[in-house]
Design a protein around this motif. Structure first.
Motif, short mmCIF file in Angstrom:
data_model
loop_
_atom_site.label_atom_id
_atom_site.label_comp_id
_atom_site.label_asym_id
_atom_site.label_seq_id
_atom_site.Cartn_x
_atom_site.Cartn_y
_atom_site.Cartn_z
N PHE A 124 0.90 -1.10 0.03
CA PHE A 124 0.14 -0.14 0.00
C PHE A 124 0.86 1.38 -0.09
CE2 PHE A 124 -1.88 3.28 2.73
CZ PHE A 124 -2.76 3.76 1.64
N CYS A 172 -19.72 0.09 -3.16
CA CYS A 172 -18.95 -0.34 -1.90
C CYS A 172 -17.55 0.44 -1.60
CB CYS A 172 -18.68 -1.80 -2.50
SG CYS A 172 -20.21 -2.76 -2.62
N GLY A 173 -17.01 1.31 -2.83
CA GLY A 173 -15.75 1.93 -2.52
C GLY A 173 -14.74 1.39 -2.80
N ASP A 174 -14.79 0.28 -3.85
CA ASP A 174 -13.83 -0.39 -4.25
C ASP A 174 -13.89 -0.62 -5.82
OD1 ASP A 174 -11.92 -0.85 -2.32
OD2 ASP A 174 -13.26 -2.31 -1.27
N ALA A 175 -12.99 -0.04 -6.55
CA ALA A 175 -12.83 -0.28 -7.99
C ALA A 175 -11.53 -0.38 -8.53
CB ALA A 175 -13.80 0.49 -8.52
N LEU A 176 -11.12 -1.01 -9.67
CA LEU A 176 -9.85 -1.30 -10.25
C LEU A 176 -10.01 -1.24 -11.66
CD1 LEU A 176 -6.98 -2.75 -10.03
CD2 LEU A 176 -8.15 -4.62 -9.66
N THR A 223 -6.42 2.04 -8.81
CA THR A 223 -7.73 1.84 -8.04
C THR A 223 -8.03 2.89 -7.14
OG1 THR A 223 -6.46 -0.46 -7.65
CG2 THR A 223 -7.86 0.37 -5.82
N PHE A 224 -9.37 2.70 -7.11
CA PHE A 224 -10.19 3.64 -6.20
C PHE A 224 -10.44 2.67 -4.90
CE2 PHE A 224 -14.33 4.86 -4.47
CZ PHE A 224 -14.36 6.43 -4.56
N GLY A 225 -9.94 2.77 -3.81
CA GLY A 225 -10.22 1.91 -2.63
C GLY A 225 -9.33 1.99 -1.63
N CYS A 226 -9.46 1.03 -0.78
CA CYS A 226 -9.12 1.09 0.49
C CYS A 226 -7.40 0.64 0.64
CB CYS A 226 -9.74 0.31 1.76
SG CYS A 226 -9.94 -1.33 1.12
N GLY A 227 -6.81 0.54 1.55
CA GLY A 227 -5.29 0.01 1.68
C GLY A 227 -5.29 -1.26 1.01
N SER A 228 -6.29 -2.07 1.48
CA SER A 228 -6.01 -3.79 0.95
C SER A 228 -6.38 -3.70 -0.48
CB SER A 228 -6.89 -4.61 2.03
OG SER A 228 -8.33 -4.31 1.80
N ILE A 280 -5.74 -1.47 -2.78
CA ILE A 280 -4.39 -0.92 -3.70
C ILE A 280 -3.32 -1.87 -3.50
CG2 ILE A 280 -2.65 0.92 -3.35
CD1 ILE A 280 -5.01 2.78 -2.66
N LYS A 307 -11.91 -8.01 3.95
CA LYS A 307 -11.07 -7.58 2.78
C LYS A 307 -10.82 -8.62 1.72
CE LYS A 307 -10.63 -3.37 4.89
NZ LYS A 307 -10.91 -2.11 4.16
N GLU A 363 -10.23 7.18 -1.76
CA GLU A 363 -11.18 6.47 -0.79
C GLU A 363 -10.65 6.82 0.59
OE1 GLU A 363 -12.56 3.33 1.61
OE2 GLU A 363 -10.34 3.94 1.45
N GLU A 368 -10.28 5.03 3.71
CA GLU A 368 -9.40 4.41 4.36
C GLU A 368 -8.10 4.67 4.15
OE1 GLU A 368 -9.56 -0.19 5.19
OE2 GLU A 368 -7.57 0.63 4.31
N ALA A 369 -7.85 4.55 2.87
CA ALA A 369 -6.44 4.90 2.27
C ALA A 369 -5.96 6.19 2.62
CB ALA A 369 -6.22 4.84 0.82
N LEU A 424 -4.97 5.62 6.45
CA LEU A 424 -3.56 5.09 6.48
C LEU A 424 -2.33 5.77 6.20
CD1 LEU A 424 -4.58 1.58 4.87
CD2 LEU A 424 -4.09 1.95 7.25
N CYS A 431 -15.08 1.11 3.97
CA CYS A 431 -14.20 0.11 4.29
C CYS A 431 -13.75 0.43 5.72
CB CYS A 431 -12.89 0.49 3.41
SG CYS A 431 -13.06 -0.68 2.05
N LEU A 482 -20.40 -2.48 3.65
CA LEU A 482 -20.35 -2.29 2.27
C LEU A 482 -20.79 -1.15 1.84
CD1 LEU A 482 -20.93 -6.26 1.17
CD2 LEU A 482 -18.96 -4.77 1.09
N HIS A 528 -17.26 8.34 -0.19
CA HIS A 528 -16.26 7.46 0.25
C HIS A 528 -14.87 8.07 0.68
CE1 HIS A 528 -18.07 3.55 -0.26
NE2 HIS A 528 -18.46 3.82 -1.64
N LEU A 551 -3.11 7.29 -8.04
CA LEU A 551 -3.58 5.88 -8.39
C LEU A 551 -5.05 5.74 -8.82
CD1 LEU A 551 -2.32 4.33 -4.95
CD2 LEU A 551 -1.04 4.51 -7.16
N PRO A 598 -8.38 5.82 -10.88
CA PRO A 598 -8.80 5.53 -12.48
C PRO A 598 -9.73 6.81 -12.82
CG PRO A 598 -10.13 4.03 -10.66
CD PRO A 598 -8.90 4.71 -10.23
N PHE A 656 -14.63 5.98 -16.26
CA PHE A 656 -14.33 4.89 -15.54
C PHE A 656 -15.70 4.51 -15.02
CE2 PHE A 656 -13.38 2.54 -11.53
CZ PHE A 656 -12.71 1.40 -12.14
#
Lengths: 296, 402
Positions: free
Chosen positions: A12, A35-39, A59-64, A66, A103, B304, B306-307, B310, B325, B330, B347, B380, B382, B397
């Motif tokens: 990350f 859901c807040g996660d897309a890649l 990636t649009f998303g959380c630590g895990s 990415i 996750k 997002e 959570e990122a 962190l 997250c 969800l 988010h 990072l 998209p 996207f």
């Protein structure tokens, strides 16, 4: 805060292969913005050999999410498409030294992005069969949609049934209230009332395994973990299988090792995944005895 | 622990003076306040003093209106369940879509038990429509429960006015004021608020202590029955040390009230203005003109939360986020969804909540760090191209199963 492995944190904080790949010839966009996660996974494939020369992600998303994206690109570079497609979401999670159950969907997303990108390169249309509901069982990462469909398809009537068919509720049991609610809902659709205390359907061996097949499977899993135990100067052997309880003997350095409980937990998890049912692994008295002699 | 703690709406550090006030009640003053001997007597007097300190902070008319509980959630549950038990003929509850889970989860449970719950909607700035509220009030309404200030955005609700309206309709009025108490001057004796929840650890008292304010004359049914503690309204041996701590914290909060509303507000405003000026595609959520003095909730589009947390944590900065997250669910924060904030921004919301211990140097440090963190994550994303969002980001996207 989530309990992320060092490997997850490393991927990350220093993601590999991030950003646009200008001359990509296979692109896969998957995920869910709600859901807040897309890649977006971008591949550069050599047409003659089908070898993945380069792979990048955004990636649009959380630590895990990415970290999973970063790991995936590292894992597939240099592979042929067919080899790359063998990478499972569990492989991605293993590469990262594990992901918290909540996750695991991040690794699933990585695997789906790969399928989508390969389909895009091959000029196919990739359609997703993935439907994700609210997470009900956090021990085994089972969501509401899967539980609902399984109850409907198999006319299930008890929490024990649901556990037998999906594993949901087989761990800490804090989700039993949630499972009962889904049972009430689905059963009322077919005009039945949920009655607590209804006995479970006969405990059919999931996937129609015979006892012999089941024991062979257990042995196969134990064979898989033995080399690692042997490296640490220990070993494990199967003693008996009694319903959902699997008795084993921990020998050598494993017996009485402070990590024994942790090791057994890991093996138990692997067995549950392979057998697709909830089981309990118990070290036998023989093991306990040798422990007693080692540590008077 | 070193670090910058800007997450005071989650919990606060216990003031050293509060700890000091508590310590004797672990050791030499260990008695049970219910006992007849002198071991208990002094503890009883300490609780009496704490009750008056809390009374003062709330502007309550009588000290007997203060009931000590174990936490804000217990106070919330006690208030709502009491109102329903005391008025069995009334079967309806009015609340809002943006309450804390302590209220929303209880209401969802009560719906299953056959109660009708009305959830008031909010607009884009998190404000209620009082006309909608007036229409819902009826002789069926048992209780109205509306938070004083929202925990995520800090936005205030007009609870004093809403309590008047509930009172006129013969309904009880409860407010979850855990975020407001200690930051907003209160004068409950001049309001029609029947019940109000307080949480100690939000105002520099320890965790595990709360208060339910119960206006004299409000019909009441206890949640915990047993001994005669708290005049039989909350049985169970008193958490004497924490009650003493909360009393001290209440006294200190009253002294710091002006400071919270001037200096803390100034620091918050400085932090917010600087971040908005330096970070493109970011905006404040909730109602900036009418909110808690310590809270700023900023949405950073296309990344997002959570990122973000962190990376902030790596710099020793603590904040929180409305992303899915961080909650283990969800869906992003129900508060952001209720305000109609799009997913791509919801988010990426980050809540900075300051306290009277926050310093200018800390604010400057956060201002220096946040823009680069956001830029790093957007590289990072998209949705992002170079220095700005992709043209028509939602089209650039559009992942499968969005």
């Amino acid at each position: 805060m989530w309990d992320y492995s060092d490997k997850v944190k490393e991927h990350f904080f220093q993601p590999r292969n991030a950003g646009v790949l200008a001359d990509a010839n296979g692109v896969g966009d998957v995920g869910s913005i709600s859901c807040g996660d897309a890649l977006r996974l971008m591949l550069k494939v050599e047409p003659e050999t089908d070898i993945i020369l380069d792979a990048h992600f955004q990636t649009f998303g959380c630590g895990s999410a990415i970290a999973s994206s970063s790991a995936l690109t590292e894992m597939i570079k240099g592979k042929t498409l067919d080899e790359a497609l063998k990478v499972s979401n569990q492989d991605i999670a293993d590469y990262l030294d594990g992901l918290p159950p909540e996750k695991m969907h991040c690794s699933v997303m990585g695997r789906e992005a790969l399928q989508a990108a390969v389909a895009n390169y091959r000029g196919e249309v990739w359609s997703d069969d993935h439907e994700e509901g609210a997470l009900v069982c956090k021990c085994f990462a089972i969501d509401a949609v899967l539980i609902e469909e399984t109850i409907r398809a198999n006319d299930l009537t008890s929490v024990q049934d649901v556990t037998n068919y999906t594993k949901a509720g087989g761990g800490c049991s804090s989700c039993h209230e949630g499972i009962e609610e889904i049972l009430v809902k689905v059963m009322s659709e077919r005009g039945e009332a949920f009655k607590p205390g209804t006995p479970a359907k006969e405990e059919a061996k999931p996937a129609g395994m015979t006892n012999l097949q089941r024991i062979r499977k257990i042995e196969a899993v134990l064979e898989m973990v033995r080399p690692q135990l042997k490296r640490d100067g220990g070993d494990i052997e199967l003693v008996d299988v009694d319903g959902k309880t699997i008795y084993v003997n921990m020998t050598g350095a494993c017996a009485g090792c402070q990590m024994e409980a942790l090791t057994l937990q890991g093996i138990q998890q692997k067995l549950m995944e392979e057998l697709k049912e909830f089981i309990k692994i118990v070290p036998t008295k023989a093991g306990a005895l040798s422990r007693a002699t080692c540590h008077p | 622990m070193e670090g910058i703690y800007f997450d005071n709406n989650a919990t606060t550090r216990v003031d050293e003076a509060v700890v000091e006030a508590m310590l004797p009640y672990f050791t030499e003053q260990f008695g049970n306040p219910s006992s007849m001997h002198s071991f208990g007597n002094k503890v009883g007097l300490a609780i009496k003093k704490a009750r008056m300190q809390v009374q003062e902070l709330l502007g309550a008319e009588h000290d007997s209106e203060i009931i000590f509980t174990s936490c804000g959630t217990e106070s919330d549950s006690t208030a709502i369940l009491s109102a329903l038990k005391a008025q069995p003929e009334r079967k309806e509850i009015i609340t809002t879509t943006v309450e804390h889970p302590a209220i929303l989860t209880l209401c969802a449970y009560l719906e299953k038990e056959g109660y009708k719950v009305h959830y008031l909607k909010v607009d884009g700035k998190g404000r209620l429509d009082l006309d909608e509220y007036k229409k819902l009030l009826s002789d069926q309404t048992a209780v109205v429960s509306v938070m004083w200030a929202n925990n995520e955005t800090g936005t205030f609700f007009p609870v004093v006015e809403m309590a008047e309206l509930a009172n006129a309709a013969g309904a009880m009025f409860h407010t979850d004021a855990v975020q407001a108490v200690g930051k907003v001057p209160l004068n409950l004796k001049d309001t029609k608020i029947d019940m109000l929840s307080v949480s100690g650890h939000k105002l520099h008292a320890p965790k595990g202590i709360g208060v339910l304010y119960l206006k004299r004359g409000t019909r009441f049914r206890p949640l915990l029955r047993g001994g005669h503690q708290e005049r039989g309204r909350r049985a169970g041996t008193e958490n004497t040390t924490s009650i003493v701590g909360l009393g001290k914290a209440a006294e200190m909060a009253l002294e710091a009230m002006a400071f919270e509303n001037t200096e803390v507000a100034r620091l918050r405003d400085k932090l917010e203005a600087a971040i908005l000026a330096k970070v493109p595609r970011s905006f404040v959520t909730g109602n900036p003109d009418n909110r808690l003095p310590n809270t700023s909730n900023i949405a950073f589009e296309f990344i997002e939360g959570e990122a973000i947390l962190l990376l902030l944590n790596k710099f020793g900065i603590a904040a929180s986020s409305g992303s899915a997250c961080t909650s283990g669910s969800l869906e992003p924060s129900h508060v952001m969804r209720a305000m109609g904030i799009p997913y791509t921004a919801a988010h990426g919301t980050v809540r900075f909540s300051l306290s009277r211990y926050s310093t200018e140097a800390e604010v400057d440090r956060v201002i220096a760090v946040v823009p680069e963190i956001i830029a790093q994550l957007r590289k990072l994303s998209p949705y992002w191209e170079g220095d700005g969002p992709a043209a028509e980001p939602e089209k650039a996207f559009a992942p499968t199963y969005a």
